[in-house]
Write a protein that holds these residues in place. Structure first.
Motif, PDB file in Angstrom:
ATOM      1  N   THR A 109       0.845  -1.198   0.000  1.00 40.98           N
ATOM      2  CA  THR A 109       0.000   0.000   0.000  1.00 40.98           C
ATOM      3  C   THR A 109       0.873   1.237   0.000  1.00 40.98           C
ATOM      4  O   THR A 109       1.647   1.458   0.938  1.00 40.98           O
ATOM      5  CB  THR A 109      -0.926   0.018   1.223  1.00 40.98           C
ATOM      6  OG1 THR A 109      -1.731  -1.159   1.221  1.00 40.98           O
ATOM      7  CG2 THR A 109      -1.838   1.243   1.185  1.00 40.98           C
ATOM      8  N   LEU A 110       0.736   2.047  -1.040  1.00 33.60           N
ATOM      9  CA  LEU A 110       1.518   3.282  -1.141  1.00 33.60           C
ATOM     10  C   LEU A 110       0.857   4.378  -0.315  1.00 33.60           C
ATOM     11  O   LEU A 110      -0.382   4.464  -0.269  1.00 33.60           O
ATOM     12  CB  LEU A 110       1.623   3.735  -2.592  1.00 33.60           C
ATOM     13  CG  LEU A 110       2.709   3.091  -3.460  1.00 33.60           C
ATOM     14  CD1 LEU A 110       2.498   1.593  -3.604  1.00 33.60           C
ATOM     15  CD2 LEU A 110       2.751   3.748  -4.842  1.00 33.60           C
ATOM     16  N   PRO A 111       1.642   5.232   0.333  1.00 29.97           N
ATOM     17  CA  PRO A 111       1.064   6.390   1.012  1.00 29.97           C
ATOM     18  C   PRO A 111       0.622   7.417  -0.024  1.00 29.97           C
ATOM     19  O   PRO A 111       1.188   7.497  -1.116  1.00 29.97           O
ATOM     20  CB  PRO A 111       2.211   6.919   1.869  1.00 29.97           C
ATOM     21  CG  PRO A 111       3.441   6.498   1.129  1.00 29.97           C
ATOM     22  CD  PRO A 111       3.113   5.177   0.473  1.00 29.97           C
ATOM     23  N   GLY A 112      -0.393   8.187   0.335  1.00 28.79           N
ATOM     24  CA  GLY A 112      -0.848   9.189  -0.625  1.00 28.79           C
ATOM     25  C   GLY A 112      -2.121   9.885  -0.191  1.00 28.79           C
ATOM     26  O   GLY A 112      -2.522   9.802   0.974  1.00 28.79           O
ATOM     27  N   PRO A 113      -2.773  10.561  -1.112  1.00 23.63           N
ATOM     28  CA  PRO A 113      -3.893  11.439  -0.770  1.00 23.63           C
ATOM     29  C   PRO A 113      -5.107  10.706  -0.209  1.00 23.63           C
ATOM     30  O   PRO A 113      -5.431   9.601  -0.614  1.00 23.63           O
ATOM     31  CB  PRO A 113      -4.246  12.087  -2.122  1.00 23.63           C
ATOM     32  CG  PRO A 113      -3.057  11.886  -2.994  1.00 23.63           C
ATOM     33  CD  PRO A 113      -2.434  10.618  -2.539  1.00 23.63           C
ATOM     34  N   THR A 114      -5.757  11.352   0.740  1.00 28.88           N
ATOM     35  CA  THR A 114      -7.092  10.983   1.193  1.00 28.88           C
ATOM     36  C   THR A 114      -7.725  12.258   1.738  1.00 28.88           C
ATOM     37  O   THR A 114      -7.051  13.071   2.367  1.00 28.88           O
ATOM     38  CB  THR A 114      -7.053   9.868   2.255  1.00 28.88           C
ATOM     39  OG1 THR A 114      -8.377   9.433   2.536  1.00 28.88           O
ATOM     40  CG2 THR A 114      -6.379  10.321   3.525  1.00 28.88           C
ATOM     41  N   ALA A 115      -9.004  12.462   1.476  1.00 31.48           N
ATOM     42  CA  ALA A 115      -9.621  13.769   1.740  1.00 31.48           C
ATOM     43  C   ALA A 115      -9.728  14.109   3.224  1.00 31.48           C
ATOM     44  O   ALA A 115      -9.618  15.268   3.622  1.00 31.48           O
ATOM     45  CB  ALA A 115     -11.009  13.822   1.094  1.00 31.48           C
ATOM     46  N   PHE A 116      -9.942  13.090   4.081  1.00 35.73           N
ATOM     47  CA  PHE A 116     -10.268  13.435   5.463  1.00 35.73           C
ATOM     48  C   PHE A 116      -9.081  13.957   6.269  1.00 35.73           C
ATOM     49  O   PHE A 116      -9.274  14.718   7.215  1.00 35.73           O
ATOM     50  CB  PHE A 116     -10.951  12.261   6.173  1.00 35.73           C
ATOM     51  CG  PHE A 116     -10.023  11.196   6.706  1.00 35.73           C
ATOM     52  CD1 PHE A 116      -9.367  11.355   7.914  1.00 35.73           C
ATOM     53  CD2 PHE A 116      -9.849  10.012   6.004  1.00 35.73           C
ATOM     54  CE1 PHE A 116      -8.538  10.361   8.413  1.00 35.73           C
ATOM     55  CE2 PHE A 116      -9.025   9.015   6.499  1.00 35.73           C
ATOM     56  CZ  PHE A 116      -8.365   9.186   7.705  1.00 35.73           C
ATOM     57  N   VAL A 117      -7.850  13.586   5.909  1.00 33.61           N
ATOM     58  CA  VAL A 117      -6.703  14.015   6.701  1.00 33.61           C
ATOM     59  C   VAL A 117      -6.502  15.537   6.640  1.00 33.61           C
ATOM     60  O   VAL A 117      -6.424  16.202   7.681  1.00 33.61           O
ATOM     61  CB  VAL A 117      -5.421  13.260   6.304  1.00 33.61           C
ATOM     62  CG1 VAL A 117      -4.210  13.852   7.005  1.00 33.61           C
ATOM     63  CG2 VAL A 117      -5.554  11.777   6.643  1.00 33.61           C
ATOM     64  N   PRO A 118      -6.418  16.149   5.449  1.00 30.99           N
ATOM     65  CA  PRO A 118      -6.296  17.614   5.443  1.00 30.99           C
ATOM     66  C   PRO A 118      -7.506  18.317   6.033  1.00 30.99           C
ATOM     67  O   PRO A 118      -7.366  19.365   6.675  1.00 30.99           O
ATOM     68  CB  PRO A 118      -6.110  17.957   3.956  1.00 30.99           C
ATOM     69  CG  PRO A 118      -6.550  16.758   3.203  1.00 30.99           C
ATOM     70  CD  PRO A 118      -6.324  15.587   4.091  1.00 30.99           C
ATOM     71  N   ALA A 119      -8.702  17.742   5.836  1.00 32.48           N
ATOM     72  CA  ALA A 119      -9.903  18.356   6.412  1.00 32.48           C
ATOM     73  C   ALA A 119      -9.844  18.332   7.933  1.00 32.48           C
ATOM     74  O   ALA A 119     -10.207  19.304   8.603  1.00 32.48           O
ATOM     75  CB  ALA A 119     -11.154  17.634   5.915  1.00 32.48           C
ATOM     76  N   LEU A 120      -9.385  17.226   8.501  1.00 34.48           N
ATOM     77  CA  LEU A 120      -9.267  17.098   9.955  1.00 34.48           C
ATOM     78  C   LEU A 120      -8.256  18.089  10.516  1.00 34.48           C
ATOM     79  O   LEU A 120      -8.545  18.817  11.476  1.00 34.48           O
ATOM     80  CB  LEU A 120      -8.860  15.664  10.304  1.00 34.48           C
ATOM     81  CG  LEU A 120      -8.517  15.375  11.768  1.00 34.48           C
ATOM     82  CD1 LEU A 120      -9.718  15.618  12.666  1.00 34.48           C
ATOM     83  CD2 LEU A 120      -8.012  13.943  11.919  1.00 34.48           C
ATOM     84  N   VAL A 121      -7.084  18.143   9.920  1.00 37.66           N
ATOM     85  CA  VAL A 121      -6.043  19.047  10.413  1.00 37.66           C
ATOM     86  C   VAL A 121      -6.478  20.499  10.270  1.00 37.66           C
ATOM     87  O   VAL A 121      -6.227  21.340  11.139  1.00 37.66           O
ATOM     88  CB  VAL A 121      -4.719  18.778   9.674  1.00 37.66           C
ATOM     89  CG1 VAL A 121      -3.657  19.795  10.083  1.00 37.66           C
ATOM     90  CG2 VAL A 121      -4.225  17.357   9.943  1.00 37.66           C
TER      91      VAL A 121
END
Length: 239
Positions: A109-121
């Motif tokens: 599994t490559l690390p990369g974008p997901t919408a909830f992380v920037p929204a949470l921070v």
């Protein structure tokens, strides 16, 4: 020798977020499984990826996962992508990964974008402990799920469509109380990315006048959250 399954995140909006490693993997595998090949075609063209694609989505993953793993077991490397973000996070991916695990097939599994992380921070709410809920049940079990979230001391995250945003905010306000701090982010990493912060009551008032568009992430403070109240006109609009 068996191949590998690669879980490859793709940008949630801005194509510049595509990593060199993701491009390299997608170019090198035998097959790319895409949630919707038509949606993924512009991304493939942008990065000159000519690997064959096949559809793999929530309506066919029950029937196709075993055959895909057969191919990997026979030696093919296969990559899985979703329309946007990281497969398996409110998108197909779990069933295929589970079948690989059952057969001792390596999953990378490559690390990369997901919408909830920037929204949470970006919400300004506590993010040391949180609950990712994804999409709430549309009908059965919805009320009980919201009630459980309302009693949780951790910040929680909900995905929603723009058409259902007001109704969901109203249900959350009823369960959590209208003064519970929250934020709504839309169009993460895109041109019109916006985050609105305030109480649930303030967010309802704001979005009753300003009709939202695009993908929505709702962040709600936990039951014990005591973050200072922020008025609805205190927002960030990155363009």
């Amino acid at each position: 020798m068996a191949g590998k399954l690669y879980i490859v995140p793709t940008p949630v909006g801005n194509m510049a977020d595509m990593t060199p490693r993701a491009v390299e993997v997608l170019r090198s595998v035998s097959l790319i499984l895409a949630e919707d090949t038509r949606t993924s075609a512009p991304l493939m063209q942008r990065f000159d990826i000519t690997t064959p694609m096949s559809s793999h989505h929530k309506f066919n993953e029950h029937d196709t996962s075993a055959a895909v793993v057969d191919r990997i077991e026979a030696g093919d490397d296969i990559a899985l992508i979703s329309d946007a973000g990281t497969p398996g996070i409110s998108d197909p991916g779990f069933m295929l990964s589970r079948e690989c695990r059952r057969r001792d097939i390596e999953v990378v599994t490559l690390p990369g974008p997901t919408a909830f992380v920037p929204a949470l921070v970006d919400s300004g709410l506590p993010c040391d402990r949180f609950v990712f809920e994804g999409f709430l049940p549309p009908k059965k079990g919805r009320s009980s799920r919201i009630a459980a979230l309302a009693d949780d001391p951790r910040t929680f995250i909900v995905y929603e469509s723009p058409l259902r945003l007001i109704k969901t905010l109203e249900q959350l306000a009823e369960a959590c109380g209208p003064e519970r701090p929250a934020s709504v982010s839309r169009e993460i990493s895109k041109l019109h990315e916006t985050t609105i912060r305030g109480s649930l009551a303030e967010l309802i008032a704001y979005f009753s006048i300003n009709i939202p568009r695009g993908e929505i992430v709702i962040i709600v403070g936990g039951k014990s959250d005591s973050a200072p109240k922020v008025h609805k006109n205190k927002y960030r609009n990155d363009e």
